[in-house]
Design an enzyme around this catalytic site. Structure first.
Site, short mmCIF file in Angstrom:
data_model
loop_
_atom_site.label_atom_id
_atom_site.label_comp_id
_atom_site.label_asym_id
_atom_site.label_seq_id
_atom_site.Cartn_x
_atom_site.Cartn_y
_atom_site.Cartn_z
N GLU A 114 -5.61 -8.08 -6.86
CA GLU A 114 -5.27 -7.82 -5.47
C GLU A 114 -4.11 -6.82 -5.41
OE1 GLU A 114 -7.03 -9.02 -2.99
OE2 GLU A 114 -8.32 -10.08 -4.40
N LEU A 115 -4.26 -5.76 -4.65
CA LEU A 115 -3.24 -4.72 -4.57
C LEU A 115 -1.92 -5.28 -4.06
CD1 LEU A 115 -2.53 -1.70 -4.78
CD2 LEU A 115 -3.27 -1.46 -2.40
N ASP A 116 -0.87 -5.13 -4.87
CA ASP A 116 0.49 -5.55 -4.52
C ASP A 116 0.59 -7.03 -4.18
OD1 ASP A 116 1.31 -2.90 -4.81
OD2 ASP A 116 0.93 -2.42 -2.71
N GLU A 117 -0.25 -7.84 -4.83
CA GLU A 117 -0.27 -9.28 -4.57
C GLU A 117 0.08 -10.11 -5.79
OE1 GLU A 117 -0.68 -11.01 -1.88
OE2 GLU A 117 -1.63 -9.73 -0.39
N GLY B 263 0.79 -1.22 0.00
CA GLY B 263 0.00 0.00 0.00
C GLY B 263 0.82 1.27 0.00
#
Length: 301
Positions: free
Chosen positions: A243-246, A218
């Site tokens: 998925e954020l940063d996944e 994040g």
């Protein structure tokens, strides 16, 4: 390595460009005989193996392979090679790709206010260090227009607000189609892409995150790292997913720090790690070295 004597009609060119240099990348369920089948195909077509990388994942029983080979002088065209390899691929249930080695990946770079990764990519593409052609740069700010104009590359300013985001992403996809973009590179583009856009760009978008994922996801990861008193900071290049940063991780870099580093110091030293990780990821993608395997990547270097 060579698979054995060449056929009598084949001749290894002194200059690889005379006969054509190619990259074959593939993956399939693990089974005895795959390497032999590929090597036999190349031998039958008068091709010479320059380099071969392979990996058999014993946990999931899956096989990955990348072959750099040269076709003999006056040998088959890329289209002929693809057409004649198709039955081999079908027999073994392969996902595969065969491209000329000299081919440059068409990429679009997206950036916000921080320009260090953009500048690094522009320089390396211009000097031929990266096997890519930057066909356009998109930004939600005007900050880097002059830099991009100097390189002679089209610059597109697409502002983004919560209200205009759907229209902005539709414009982006229009540009992807217009420029025949093969890879989108988020070079510190500080906007979260929608699920629909990440789905459309699945496997074709790389992001650089300014931390050593999965830590400090994040916003403001360097400030998070400072609060935790870390002794290394890093950067992670990964494929983009919903998925954020996944997304599947491709490349990571770390730099040693200590208690004397302020958040601003961490931001400054972290830029080098970001540039290096993103450059590696883009190079390996363009060279056909990355194969997706679920939420992981296999990088055949």
């Amino acid at each position: 390595m060579s698979t054995g004597p060449l056929t009598p009609s084949a001749k290894v060119p002194a200059n690889p460009q005379e006969g054509g240099s190619f990259i074959l990348t593939l993956d399939c369920n693990e089974s005895p005989g795959i390497v032999h089948a590929v090597a036999q195909y190349l031998l039958d077509h008068g091709c010479y193996i320059v380099d071969i990388k392979q990996f058999g994942d014993q946990l999931v029983r899956h096989f990955f392979m990348r072959v750099h080979f040269i076709a003999g002088v006056g040998g088959p065209s890329p289209e002929d090679l693809r057409q004649e390899f198709a039955p081999v691929a079908q027999q073994w249930g392969m996902n595969w790709r065969l491209e000329p080695q000299v081919r440059k990946e068409r990429i679009m770079v997206m950036v916000s206010k921080f320009g260090h990764c953009l500048n690094d990519l522009l320089f390396r593409a211009r000097t031929g260090e990266l096997p890519v052609e930057i066909v356009a740069v998109v930004s939600n700010h005007e900050t880097h227009r002059d830099l991009v104009d100097w390189h002679g590359i089209p610059f597109h300013h697409i502002p983004v607000t919560p209200e205009t985001k759907p229209a902005a992403e539709a414009e982006l996809l229009t540009l992807v189609e217009e420029y025949k973009v093969e890879l989108v590179v988020l070079a510190r583009y500080m906007q979260v892409l929608s699920d629909n856009l990440t789905s459309v760009l699945s496997g074709r978008a790389i992001n650089i995150h300014h931390s050593f994922l999965p830590s400090f996801k994040g916003a403001k990861p360097y400030h998070q790292a400072y609060d935790r008193g870390v002794k290394t900071v890093g950067a992670t290049a990964h494929y983009v997913n919903a998925e954020l940063d996944e997304g599947p991780i491709i490349a990571q870099q770390v730099i040693d720090v200590d208690h004397t580093f302020s958040p601003a110091d961490l931001v400054a030293v972290g830029k080098d790690a970001e540039c290096k990780a993103l450059t590696n990821a883009v190079r390996w993608h363009a060279e056909g070295r990355i194969i997706l395997s679920g939420n992981r990547t296999v990088v055949l270097r």
